[in-house]
Design a protein around this motif. Structure first.
Motif, PDB file in Angstrom:
ATOM      1  N   ILE A 114     -46.803 -20.074 -21.898  1.00  0.00           N
ATOM      2  CA  ILE A 114     -46.835 -19.876 -23.349  1.00  0.00           C
ATOM      3  C   ILE A 114     -47.847 -18.793 -23.712  1.00  0.00           C
ATOM      4  CG2 ILE A 114     -47.456 -20.959 -25.549  1.00  0.00           C
ATOM      5  CD1 ILE A 114     -46.150 -23.532 -24.444  1.00  0.00           C
ATOM      6  N   ASP A 115     -48.990 -18.800 -23.041  1.00  0.00           N
ATOM      7  CA  ASP A 115     -50.020 -17.798 -23.313  1.00  0.00           C
ATOM      8  C   ASP A 115     -49.532 -16.376 -23.047  1.00  0.00           C
ATOM      9  OD1 ASP A 115     -51.790 -19.744 -24.128  1.00  0.00           O
ATOM     10  OD2 ASP A 115     -52.987 -19.703 -22.284  1.00  0.00           O
ATOM     11  N   ALA A 167     -47.636 -15.798 -26.371  1.00  0.00           N
ATOM     12  CA  ALA A 167     -48.352 -16.076 -27.622  1.00  0.00           C
ATOM     13  C   ALA A 167     -49.330 -14.961 -27.958  1.00  0.00           C
ATOM     14  CB  ALA A 167     -49.066 -17.419 -27.544  1.00  0.00           C
ATOM     15  N   LEU A 185     -44.304 -15.970 -29.106  1.00  0.00           N
ATOM     16  CA  LEU A 185     -44.232 -17.430 -29.233  1.00  0.00           C
ATOM     17  C   LEU A 185     -45.419 -17.907 -30.058  1.00  0.00           C
ATOM     18  CD1 LEU A 185     -43.428 -18.843 -25.662  1.00  0.00           C
ATOM     19  CD2 LEU A 185     -41.913 -18.731 -27.633  1.00  0.00           C
ATOM     20  N   LEU A 186     -45.230 -19.030 -30.711  1.00  0.00           N
ATOM     21  CA  LEU A 186     -46.341 -19.661 -31.408  1.00  0.00           C
ATOM     22  C   LEU A 186     -47.245 -20.325 -30.383  1.00  0.00           C
ATOM     23  CD1 LEU A 186     -44.456 -21.398 -34.347  1.00  0.00           C
ATOM     24  CD2 LEU A 186     -45.833 -19.318 -34.446  1.00  0.00           C
ATOM     25  N   ASP A 187     -48.531 -20.185 -30.583  1.00  0.00           N
ATOM     26  CA  ASP A 187     -49.486 -20.839 -29.706  1.00  0.00           C
ATOM     27  C   ASP A 187     -49.493 -22.336 -30.008  1.00  0.00           C
ATOM     28  OD1 ASP A 187     -51.386 -21.125 -27.763  1.00  0.00           O
ATOM     29  OD2 ASP A 187     -53.046 -20.422 -28.989  1.00  0.00           O
ATOM     30  N   LYS A 188     -49.799 -23.126 -29.018  1.00  0.00           N
ATOM     31  CA  LYS A 188     -49.902 -24.572 -29.187  1.00  0.00           C
ATOM     32  C   LYS A 188     -51.208 -25.024 -28.554  1.00  0.00           C
ATOM     33  CE  LYS A 188     -44.989 -25.748 -29.076  1.00  0.00           C
ATOM     34  NZ  LYS A 188     -44.844 -26.450 -30.327  1.00  0.00           N
ATOM     35  N   SER A 228     -40.614 -23.092 -27.392  1.00  0.00           N
ATOM     36  CA  SER A 228     -41.508 -22.696 -26.296  1.00  0.00           C
ATOM     37  C   SER A 228     -40.772 -22.310 -25.025  1.00  0.00           C
ATOM     38  CB  SER A 228     -42.524 -23.810 -25.993  1.00  0.00           C
ATOM     39  OG  SER A 228     -43.235 -24.159 -27.148  1.00  0.00           O
TER      40      SER A 228
END
Length: 97
Positions: free
Chosen positions: A20-21, A24, A29-32, A71
């Protein structure tokens, strides 16, 4: 190359975080928060090649007949190889259940 798409486990969260990083940081992508990844790990599948996690994706159920893919990320070494397509197919199969 043997590709395996399987349900994610808690010990996969660091690799999900890494994937994800990758996206993001560029706003793709949206960070979580990592705690959210642990809380939602049951929504994720991961793709493995030779026991290495190279992709991930999640299916978030929102209503009885509504869900969204979240994601979806593939390691940059594997883009264009069909990994993302296999993850998406796995998530769509889950959605049909």
């Amino acid at each position: 190359m043997t590709l395996l798409v399987r349900p994610a486990r808690t010990d996969d969260v660091p690799e999900i975080r890494r994937l994800i990083d990758l996206y993001a940081q560029d706003g793709i992508l949206l960070d979580k928060a990592t705690v959210t990844l642990y809380e939602d790990v049951q929504e994720f599948v991961v793709a493995e090649i030779n026991d290495r996690v190279v992709g991930c994706g999640a299916l978030h159920v929102m209503w009885a007949d509504l869900a969204e893919v979240r994601s979806l990320a593939v390691d940059t070494d594997c883009t264009g190889s069909g990994v993302g397509h296999q993850i998406l197919e796995s998530l769509l199969d889950r959605a049909r259940l």
